[in-house]
Each structure stands twice: as C-alpha cells, then as structure tokens.
Design a protein around this motif. Structure first.
Motif, short mmCIF file in Angstrom:
data_model
loop_
_atom_site.label_atom_id
_atom_site.label_comp_id
_atom_site.label_asym_id
_atom_site.label_seq_id
_atom_site.Cartn_x
_atom_site.Cartn_y
_atom_site.Cartn_z
N TYR A 152 0.84 -1.20 0.00
CA TYR A 152 0.00 0.00 0.00
C TYR A 152 0.88 1.26 0.00
CZ TYR A 152 -3.96 3.02 1.01
OH TYR A 152 -4.93 3.98 0.94
N ILE A 153 1.90 1.26 0.83
CA ILE A 153 2.80 2.42 0.92
C ILE A 153 3.58 2.57 -0.38
CG2 ILE A 153 4.89 3.28 2.06
CD1 ILE A 153 3.75 2.14 4.70
N ARG A 154 4.03 1.43 -0.93
CA ARG A 154 4.79 1.50 -2.20
C ARG A 154 3.97 2.18 -3.29
NH1 ARG A 154 9.51 2.26 -2.76
NH2 ARG A 154 8.55 3.95 -3.86
N SER A 155 2.70 1.76 -3.41
CA SER A 155 1.94 2.35 -4.51
C SER A 155 1.56 3.80 -4.20
CB SER A 155 0.74 1.48 -4.92
OG SER A 155 -0.25 1.58 -3.96
N ALA A 156 1.32 4.12 -2.92
CA ALA A 156 1.04 5.52 -2.57
C ALA A 156 2.25 6.40 -2.90
CB ALA A 156 0.69 5.64 -1.09
N LEU A 157 3.45 5.91 -2.59
CA LEU A 157 4.65 6.69 -2.88
C LEU A 157 4.83 6.86 -4.39
CD1 LEU A 157 7.23 5.08 -0.38
CD2 LEU A 157 6.30 7.41 -0.26
N ASP A 158 4.64 5.77 -5.12
CA ASP A 158 4.84 5.82 -6.57
C ASP A 158 3.86 6.79 -7.23
OD1 ASP A 158 6.81 4.03 -6.12
OD2 ASP A 158 5.82 2.31 -7.06
N GLN A 159 2.60 6.70 -6.79
CA GLN A 159 1.58 7.59 -7.38
C GLN A 159 1.89 9.05 -7.10
OE1 GLN A 159 -2.39 6.37 -6.17
NE2 GLN A 159 -1.93 4.30 -6.94
N ALA A 160 2.52 9.31 -5.97
CA ALA A 160 2.84 10.70 -5.62
C ALA A 160 4.17 11.14 -6.23
CB ALA A 160 2.87 10.85 -4.10
N GLY A 161 4.81 10.26 -6.99
CA GLY A 161 6.05 10.64 -7.65
C GLY A 161 7.31 10.33 -6.85
N TYR A 162 7.18 9.52 -5.81
CA TYR A 162 8.36 9.20 -4.98
C TYR A 162 8.84 7.78 -5.21
CZ TYR A 162 7.03 13.57 -2.84
OH TYR A 162 6.70 14.89 -2.65
N ASP A 163 9.05 7.44 -6.47
CA ASP A 163 9.46 6.05 -6.75
C ASP A 163 10.90 5.77 -6.31
OD1 ASP A 163 10.83 7.40 -8.73
OD2 ASP A 163 9.72 6.51 -10.39
N GLN A 164 11.65 6.81 -5.96
CA GLN A 164 13.03 6.60 -5.50
C GLN A 164 13.13 6.53 -3.97
OE1 GLN A 164 15.73 5.86 -7.54
NE2 GLN A 164 13.94 5.65 -8.87
#
Ligand code: PBG
Length: 323
Positions: free
Chosen positions: A175-187
């Motif tokens: 859940y956190i991974r996809s929330a971060l990715d959607q917000a542009g924090y894939d790094q």
C-alpha cells in the motif's frame, strides 16, 4: 602429541587473529535512532536509556552534525508528541507544520548527504497508543493502511530517503509502495519491519515517546516470539509487495531469525538492536557487573555475524568512536 589440526595456531597473535577474522563492524553498518521533541534547547535523557536523549529540533541538528563527523550518516527519526495532539486517526502524523515533518526538512536541508529513515506507524500520534486505528477494542487493518499511506507520502515530501513501516499491518508495504509511486516518490525506499515480534524489549522506547498502548498489548499484529517459519511468510510477502530491505526486530534474542532471512532471501537484512537491549547492557555496566564497551561491541558483532548487513542501534555513536 600428534594432533594434526590445531585451530589455536591461528589465534596466537593479534595479527593472525585479525587476518582470520570473518566479520568486521564498520560505522557504515549503523543507523542511529533519534528522538525529537517540541521546544527549543531541550535535551532530556531517557531515564531507562542512559546516554540517549530526546532533543528539540535545534539541538538535533547538532547531534546529527556530531554523528556525521563520526561517520554515522543514517538516522531513524521518532517523535515525542504531546498528548493533546494525539487522536484516534493519528492526524498529526501528516501535519506539514508538525514537529516530525519539520524535523525531516530541517535535517535534509542542512545535511543533504545524510540518509533520513522515517518511522511510518501511528503509535506516537495515536490517543490509543496503538499502531492501528482502534474500533471497539480491535485494531483495524485496512483503515490503518490509509493513514500509513498518507503519512509515508508526507514524509517523502518532507525529504525522507527511506520509509520504515513499523506497524505490522497486513499489506502495508504494498500500500505504501503504490502511494509513494503515485505521488512521484518512486526513489524513496522502504525498509520493512518484516519480522517484528511482540517483545518485552521495547519498554524503554515507549518511555522515550510516552507511546505505550493505553489498553491491551500488540499481540494481534506483532509476531509471536515462538515463531520462526512465520517470519519466512512475512518476508516473502514484503518482498512481493516491494520492500527494499527486510528488518528483524528485536535483534539479540532473534539472531536465528536474522540468519533465517539472510539464508533464504537476497534483500539486505537489517536488525533493530532495540531499546531494552541497550538498557540491559547500560544497566549492568553502570552497576559494574560487566564491561559495557566490550558487551556492546560483542553484541553488535553477533548481530552482523548472524547476517544483518545493517544495524539500527542506540550504540551507533558510541561504537563509532571505538571503531
Ligand atoms: C512502534 C515502534 C516500537 C519501536 C519502534 N517502533 C515499539 C513498539 O512496537 O511498541 C521499538 C524500538 C525500540 O524498542 O528501540 N511503531
């Protein structure tokens, strides 16, 4: 006497012992947990953790500077939140003007080269003192994920390099991974508290944060200390969900779990040498019952030998001075 194999041959001198040494500690192994508290010029020692302080934001910057000079460059931040700011949904955790997010910004601003790991969990901000949303005495899983996702994105926005979900809800890494990715924090990385046990060794930490559960215990989400195969399941899930590091917590009573994960998975394994483990050594050393420095280094070495390549430890600064 005709003894062909004599292992003592390679223990004869310091040079030989050094040559055959299998495990070496380095300051780059360490992550130092830091406690931040409101106010200015505040530095209060945690009673059950001699040598460990809650610092206000201004002083935590000096603390980080000192650590950086010693080569300790990764920090895991925890906030001590005033009771009045706690609520059922831990809303203070994503308040951009709140203590925690301000601290992340200030540290990354002043020390862009350090690594800031954050704690993604509700307990320091929860009026129930639990790591999840509480309803009728039960800890709810899925509603907690929404809070964790929001908290993690806010932490990334503030400059966090690595998110540490320490709650043990199911599905939170994904859940956190996809929330971060959607917000542009894939790094932004995730160090998952993957095998976190319901342990007595967290006591001093809860003193530091005034975060002890107001009722019950954490046994419906943290793992049973009797289980090791369950750690394999947790690790497998966290890997599938996108974790970058696996963590075992506590460390010293769980060296077998560290080794189990090391032997079965290829992600780096971290171990959290928790507050109670720190307190035990400090208390015995203060009484003169054991040599604190040697016990500290031996414990850290054992954690690394078991297979942890990263060690979260309150000893980081003290050990760095000796290494
Ligand atoms: C809670 C959390 C705890 C610790 C880190 N995060 C305590 C708990 O689960 O109650 C313990 C750390 C330590 O004892 O040093 N999210």
């Amino acid at each position: 006497m005709n003894i062909i194999r004599r292992p003592r041959r390679s223990r004869q001198s310091a040079v030989l012992r050094d040559m055959v040494q299998e495990t070496r500690l380095s300051v780059t192994d360490f992550i130092l947990p830091l406690f931040v508290t409101e106010g200015q010029n505040v530095r209060t020692e945690v009673a059950s953790m001699p040598g460990i302080y809650r610092h206000s934001l201004d002083l935590i910057l000096d603390e980080v500077q000192e650590c950086m000079d010693l080569g300790v460059k990764t920090f895991d931040l925890f906030p001590n939140i005033a009771e009045a700011k706690k609520d059922k949904y831990a809303t203070e955790s994503y308040n951009p003007d709140g203590l925690y997010l301000r601290t992340i910004r200030a540290i990354k601003d002043r020390f862009p080269d350090c690594v800031v790991m954050t704690d993604a969990a509700m307990d320091p901000y929860s009026s129930d003192g639990h790591d999840g949303v509480v309803e009728n005495g039960k800890i709810l899983n899925d509603p907690t994920l929404e809070v964790l996702g929001r908290m993690a994105v806010a932490q990334a926005q503030a400059g966090a390099d690595m998110i540490g979900p320490s709650d043990m809800m199911d599905g939170r890494v994904g859940y956190i991974r996809s929330a971060l990715d959607q917000a542009g924090y894939d790094q932004v990385a995730i160090m998952s508290y993957c095998a976190k046990y319901a342990s007595a060794f967290y006591g001093p930490f809860r003193d530091a944060l005034d975060s002890a559960p107001k009722f019950g215990d954490k046994k419906t989400y943290q793992m049973n200390p009797a289980n090791s195969r369950e750690a394999l399941i947790e690790a497998q899930l966290d890997i599938e969900e996108g974790a970058d590091f696996l963590m075992v917590k506590p460390a010293l009573a769980y060296l077998d779990i560290i080794k189990l994960l090391r032997d079965n998975f290829d992600l780096p394994v971290a171990a959290y040498n928790v507050s109670g483990e720190y307190a035990m050594i400090k208390a015995a050393a203060q009484k003169g019952w054991l040599d604190g420095e040697r016990a500290m280094l031996e414990s850290l070495m054992a954690i690394k030998r078991a297979g942890a390549s990263v060690i979260l430890t309150y000893f980081a600064k003290e050990a760095a001075r000796l290494l």
